[in-house]
Design an enzyme around this catalytic site. Structure first.
Site, PDB file in Angstrom:
ATOM      1  CE1 TYR A 103      31.355  50.821   1.183  1.00  0.00           C
ATOM      2  CE2 TYR A 103      30.838  49.958  -1.141  1.00  0.00           C
ATOM      3  CZ  TYR A 103      30.854  51.253  -0.020  1.00  0.00           C
ATOM      4  OH  TYR A 103      30.797  52.094  -0.659  1.00  0.00           O
ATOM      5  CE  LYS A 117      28.586  53.215   1.752  1.00  0.00           C
ATOM      6  NZ  LYS A 117      27.959  54.943   1.556  1.00  0.00           N
TER       7      LYS A 117
END
Length: 232
Positions: free
Chosen positions: A146, A150
């Protein structure tokens, strides 16, 4: 007159969570809103157009965006809110998990930027907002895939901000901390040490308020990066 009256806004991931809240806030401010998400059904009503599209499939996604451009013209506001959240230790994270995170959290905003930003530059105006995360600037356990997506999104934002500076197009990154959406359902943060309780998390409307703040600044004001966190 409403702050965004007469403006066209495109919001991805707009069927639920942060995206849905952003779409509602922009519509409430007077914008004509195009909502894009996989789970939507094609419909138009009360200033809102729903466009079903899988942004991880580049060719159909590009075709859908081009159709919106043909029908609506160059948007005034674009909000990349579609996203995927994975909380998993590195040893349990497969290469396919990383690819899935990159596809929606990074490649999809890249596709929208590549198609829309040149048109916005030609128009000499517009706002392109990316919804990041605390994980785009802080390393946290179980965030390998993740956070990679990001942090990549923040890198994309900073690069495009430099490329489009002085063109009349503004790019903003909004990085919220933990936000109470259905993405947390399977992780049960209330039962895990060190996690913010869901009752104390931000709400999607809080993030939408931040987007609306950025979208309603006068053209002379550029909000480059906005971070919001739970007070707890």
């Amino acid at each position: 007159m409403s702050a965004l009256a007469g403006q066209v806004a495109i919001v991805t991931g707009a069927s639920r969570g942060i995206g849905a809240a952003v779409a509602a806030a922009l519509r409430g401010a007077g914008a004509e809103v195009v909502r894009m998400a996989r789970s939507l059904s094609a419909a138009t009503r009360d200033g809102v157009q729903d466009v079903p599209v899988d942004l991880t499939d580049p060719a159909p996604a590009a075709a859908a965006i081009e159709r919106v451009l043909a029908e609506r013209g160059v948007p005034h506001v674009v909000v990349c809110a579609a996203g995927s959240f994975l909380l998993r230790p590195l040893e349990q994270t497969a290469p396919a998990d990383l690819q899935a995170q990159l596809a929606l959290n990074l490649a999809a905003p890249f596709l929208l930027a590549r198609i829309l930003l040149p048109r916005m530059r030609q128009a000499g105006r517009g706002l392109f907002v990316s919804i990041g995360s605390i994980a785009d600037h802080v390393g946290l356990p179980e965030n390998a895939a993740y956070a990679a997506s990001k942090f990549g999104l923040r890198g994309l934002h900073e690069t495009l901000s430099a490329e489009y500076r002085g063109t009349g197009v503004r790019l903003s990154l909004i990085s919220p901390g933990p936000t109470d959406t259905t993405a947390w359902d399977r992780y049960r943060p209330d039962q895990r040490e060190g996690f913010v309780r869901r009752a104390d998390m931000l709400r999607p409307a809080d993030v939408a308020d931040a987007v609306l703040y950025v979208a309603t600044r006068p053209p002379r004001v550029h909000v480059d990066w906005l971070r919001i966190n739970p007070a707890a």
